[in-house]
Structure formats: C-alpha cells, structure tokens
Write an enzyme that holds these catalytic residues in place. Structure first.
Site, PDB file in Angstrom:
ATOM      1  N   HIS A  57       0.857  -1.188   0.000  1.00  0.00           N
ATOM      2  CA  HIS A  57       0.000   0.000   0.000  1.00  0.00           C
ATOM      3  C   HIS A  57       0.892   1.237   0.000  1.00  0.00           C
ATOM      4  O   HIS A  57       2.050   1.187   0.436  1.00  0.00           O
ATOM      5  CB  HIS A  57      -0.900   0.009   1.224  1.00  0.00           C
ATOM      6  CG  HIS A  57      -1.960  -1.047   1.181  1.00  0.00           C
ATOM      7  ND1 HIS A  57      -3.046  -1.028   2.018  1.00  0.00           N
ATOM      8  CD2 HIS A  57      -2.110  -2.154   0.404  1.00  0.00           C
ATOM      9  CE1 HIS A  57      -3.820  -2.071   1.767  1.00  0.00           C
ATOM     10  NE2 HIS A  57      -3.267  -2.774   0.795  1.00  0.00           N
ATOM     11  N   GLU A  59       1.070   3.857   1.866  1.00  0.00           N
ATOM     12  CA  GLU A  59       1.641   4.241   3.160  1.00  0.00           C
ATOM     13  C   GLU A  59       2.863   3.398   3.509  1.00  0.00           C
ATOM     14  O   GLU A  59       3.881   3.924   3.975  1.00  0.00           O
ATOM     15  CB  GLU A  59       0.594   4.100   4.273  1.00  0.00           C
ATOM     16  CG  GLU A  59      -0.627   4.959   4.092  1.00  0.00           C
ATOM     17  CD  GLU A  59      -1.796   4.268   3.378  1.00  0.00           C
ATOM     18  OE1 GLU A  59      -2.946   4.606   3.671  1.00  0.00           O
ATOM     19  OE2 GLU A  59      -1.535   3.369   2.531  1.00  0.00           O
ATOM     20  N   CYS A  97      -2.573  -0.489   7.496  1.00  0.00           N
ATOM     21  CA  CYS A  97      -1.758   0.726   7.447  1.00  0.00           C
ATOM     22  C   CYS A  97      -1.959   1.585   8.690  1.00  0.00           C
ATOM     23  O   CYS A  97      -1.002   2.166   9.215  1.00  0.00           O
ATOM     24  CB  CYS A  97      -2.067   1.513   6.181  1.00  0.00           C
ATOM     25  SG  CYS A  97      -1.510   0.665   4.678  1.00  0.00           S
TER      26      CYS A  97
END
Length: 183
Positions: A57, A59, A97
C-alpha cells in the site's frame, strides 16, 4: 509548525498526483506523502498489482523509503520515527496501514475520503485512537481533504476493467457516477 489551509491543499494535491500515477499504472489509485517541518520527506502510491504483494500500500511504500534513509530516522529520536510527521493520503488508511502508522508513532493523518470497507481510522475501526494500546500513542486522523477528488479517482478506477482480477467481470455497461453525496 502546523500547516495552514493553503499548505494542506498543496500537500493533498501532491498526494492526488501520486494517486493519478497509481491509476495510470493500473493500481487502486491511492497516493500519499509524508511531511515533516512543512517539507515532503517521502511520497508513494499503491504498488500491490505491480509487485504482486498485497502489503504494498502507498503508506507502507513511503514508510519503507523513510526507514531506508538514516537522515530521516536519526538515532535517539523518541523511539518513534514518525513522531513529528504528518501523512497526507487520498483514502483513509486501511486497518493494516493504520496499525503500522500507530506503531511508527505518526503525529497526524489527513485523508481525502473514508474507507467504508477497510478503514482503520474510524471507517470500520478506530485503530488510530479508539483502541487502547499499552505502548503506542494514538494519533489524530481527519478526513475530508480533497474528498470529492479522492472519490472521483476511485470511481474512475472501478469503472475500468481490472486485468489483474482472477476472473475479470465485464464493466462495459458501467457509467462513471459524478454526483457525490455529503459525508
């Protein structure tokens, strides 16, 4: 020093540019930037399809970039490498995340639209501040920054064919919805 409204818009525009890059690469269009002392220290986009790794992802991609640079994680900096850092991200961080951000001691998260299916900052569960943790401090998460743009780029992605899906469903008759209801 806290960013003002103009700086928030500028930083969210940078995160949206990363989301556009993700869309162009056939990824779910999520982009983010990490800001410290009003300076961008890392930026990233989703790369899950490209790397065939569900943990890639935006992040986590940016956190890896920060952690790889000793200048961005000086020794003796409170034990939390993101303690003086703000994240600007186009979509509310997912549970995975949101948890990683808490463990890294992020100061603040500003996001575009809510994540009603996987949101870890209140969309589904409040990993950021509603769940008690024995050692990791909570962080503030505020949604609504460039919300309409964040929703529209996601809609643009979801009306396209996903060649990475196991059994792609035809989306020939799908229409891009441009009306956005208030939160």
């Amino acid at each position: 020093m806290a960013a003002n409204t103009g700086e928030h818009e500028k930083f969210m525009a940078e995160a949206m540019a990363m989301a556009e890059e993700a869309l162009a690469a056939g990824e779910v269009p999520v982009g983010c930037i990490f800001v410290r002392e009003n300076t961008i220290i890392a930026k990233a986009r989703n790369r899950t399809n490209e790397l065939r790794n569900a943990t890639r992802h935006a992040e986590l991609e940016a956190i890896d970039e920060i952690m790889a640079d000793p200048a961005l994680t000086p020794p003796g900096s409170s034990g939390y490498p993101l303690a003086d850092t703000t994240l600007y991200v186009t979509v509310e961080p997912c549970i995975m995340c949101a948890s990683a951000l808490r463990q890294m001691g992020i100061k603040q998260v500003l996001y575009g639209c809510s994540n009603d299916r996987f949101g870890g900052c209140g969309g589904v569960i409040g990993i950021n501040d509603r769940l008690a943790h024995p050692s990791h401090p909570p962080y503030e998460a505020i949604g609504g920054y460039s919300r309409e743009d964040a929703i529209l780029i996601l809609r643009r992605f979801y009306v396209t064919e996903n060649s990475n899906a196991p059994t792609p469903k035809s989306k020939v008759n799908r229409v891009l919805k441009t009306e956005i209801l208030p939160p």
